[in-house]
Motif scaffolding. Sequence first.
Motif, PDB file in Angstrom:
ATOM      1  N   HIS A 108       7.281   7.820 -12.411  1.00  0.00           N
ATOM      2  CA  HIS A 108       6.969   6.440 -12.038  1.00  0.00           C
ATOM      3  C   HIS A 108       7.516   6.055 -10.668  1.00  0.00           C
ATOM      4  CE1 HIS A 108       6.203   6.271 -16.338  1.00  0.00           C
ATOM      5  NE2 HIS A 108       5.762   5.039 -16.267  1.00  0.00           N
ATOM      6  N   GLY A 109       8.386   6.876 -10.102  1.00  0.00           N
ATOM      7  CA  GLY A 109       9.008   6.519  -8.843  1.00  0.00           C
ATOM      8  C   GLY A 109       8.035   6.535  -7.669  1.00  0.00           C
ATOM      9  N   PRO A 110       8.405   5.858  -6.596  1.00  0.00           N
ATOM     10  CA  PRO A 110       9.677   5.186  -6.353  1.00  0.00           C
ATOM     11  C   PRO A 110       9.848   3.962  -7.258  1.00  0.00           C
ATOM     12  CG  PRO A 110       8.447   5.548  -4.299  1.00  0.00           C
ATOM     13  CD  PRO A 110       7.504   5.784  -5.431  1.00  0.00           C
ATOM     14  N   ALA A 111      11.018   3.894  -7.885  1.00  0.00           N
ATOM     15  CA  ALA A 111      11.322   2.784  -8.783  1.00  0.00           C
ATOM     16  C   ALA A 111      12.829   2.574  -8.789  1.00  0.00           C
ATOM     17  CB  ALA A 111      10.815   3.070 -10.192  1.00  0.00           C
ATOM     18  N   THR A 114       0.810  -1.224   0.000  1.00  0.00           N
ATOM     19  CA  THR A 114       0.000   0.000   0.000  1.00  0.00           C
ATOM     20  C   THR A 114       0.841   1.272   0.000  1.00  0.00           C
ATOM     21  OG1 THR A 114      -1.826  -1.155   1.076  1.00  0.00           O
ATOM     22  CG2 THR A 114      -1.819   1.253   1.202  1.00  0.00           C
ATOM     23  N   PRO A 115       1.881   1.414   0.842  1.00  0.00           N
ATOM     24  CA  PRO A 115       2.671   2.653   0.804  1.00  0.00           C
ATOM     25  C   PRO A 115       3.292   2.906  -0.567  1.00  0.00           C
ATOM     26  CG  PRO A 115       3.110   1.435   2.818  1.00  0.00           C
ATOM     27  CD  PRO A 115       2.311   0.527   1.947  1.00  0.00           C
ATOM     28  N   LEU A 116       3.819   1.849  -1.205  1.00  0.00           N
ATOM     29  CA  LEU A 116       4.415   2.015  -2.531  1.00  0.00           C
ATOM     30  C   LEU A 116       3.342   2.402  -3.542  1.00  0.00           C
ATOM     31  CD1 LEU A 116       6.886   1.810  -4.366  1.00  0.00           C
ATOM     32  CD2 LEU A 116       6.399  -0.635  -4.639  1.00  0.00           C
ATOM     33  N   THR A 141      15.625   1.255   0.748  1.00  0.00           N
ATOM     34  CA  THR A 141      14.561   0.469   1.368  1.00  0.00           C
ATOM     35  C   THR A 141      14.815  -1.008   1.145  1.00  0.00           C
ATOM     36  OG1 THR A 141      12.182   0.012   1.379  1.00  0.00           O
ATOM     37  CG2 THR A 141      13.119   0.760  -0.692  1.00  0.00           C
ATOM     38  N   ASP A 142      14.861  -1.763   2.234  1.00  0.00           N
ATOM     39  CA  ASP A 142      15.074  -3.215   2.176  1.00  0.00           C
ATOM     40  C   ASP A 142      16.296  -3.580   1.349  1.00  0.00           C
ATOM     41  OD1 ASP A 142      12.761  -3.638   3.696  1.00  0.00           O
ATOM     42  OD2 ASP A 142      11.496  -3.643   1.924  1.00  0.00           O
TER      43      ASP A 142
END
Length: 358
Positions: free
Chosen positions: A209-212, A4-6, A244-245
């Motif tokens: 398009h980001g975050p990508a 959901t956040p993405l 992230t991750d």
Amino acid sequence: MADTPLALSRIVAHGLTRPGGTVREVVQAQLAMQGQDLPGVIASIALRTGGAVQDVLDAFDRGEIVRAYPMRGTVFAMAAEDALWVGELCNAAQVRAQIKRRAALGLSDGSFDIGRLILERVAFEGVPRAELFAEWQNAGIETSGGRGYHMLSHFVQIGVASYGSWNGSDNNVHLAEEWLPEGSGLEGRFNGDRVAAATELLGRYFASHGPASIRDAAWWTKLPLKLLREAAEGLGDSIERVETDGETLYQRAGLADEIAEEGKIAREPRLIPGFDELMLGYPDRSYMAGEEHLDKLAPGNNGVFKPTAIAGGAVQGTWKRAGRPGKRSFVLAPWRAVSDTRMRGFERAFAAFPFASE
């Protein structure tokens, strides 16, 4: 499960929460919007401008936007000044693959020589695709079985032609030298510098398009990772990096502030066409649909994507328009329970949707 956040971040980045700008500005910001579903891409553009379908058609007529084959052998809507350089940057492997297919289709190099001469004769001021195919057929060039499309897409990919003005149901075919801006190729825009061109491409992809990730961009363009990583070194302050991750994602600077302001709007029910960049601009669509529902986006994996109904940062189901002109109705095929409130939101979105036909 959907991320959901993405999803909410990308809904904001795509300009779907606060639409605005001219058609040319919106399409240029996206760089390329998948356009094989012509009514769908017209709607995708209008959803981002907040304007009418006619505004999009007028932009085609003025030559501000076109449809071209800049990458992946797929037709995209683009700002006219971007069609040539992006194609020259991204299309080499696809053009080679097309040439290898000629023999299997029963087309010779001579067929393409003749086809180009005919194209240059009949498309000087734009010609409907069917008329062009008829001219080729009359000259002894077989156009059935996808051969006409194969030949035309080749001429578009190598920068000889483009889809331009609107003829009432489709884009006319135009000669690129007459329709596209002079000096808009790779040499004219970037002095032939592929790294500089790739940096421009990356900047616009990440901004819209980001975050990508760079791998997302490599899938989208089919450009080599080595080139894109080198190009990423030249991204300016307008693009920021987010770790992230263990992965580096790129997005436009200030996107986090936009999300804080528009996150509530991003959660609202909305309808998008089947081939919208929000779903097709990434290799992994589970961020929006969830792994367990991916087969419902394109049943049978046939390359035809269904329009989706989105709310709360996740796809709630697919949708369609049923009935005849004047008696149209909204039909939702839900993947999960949809509340009355969300259903009313989808119905409002349907009533306001920029359909390209009655």
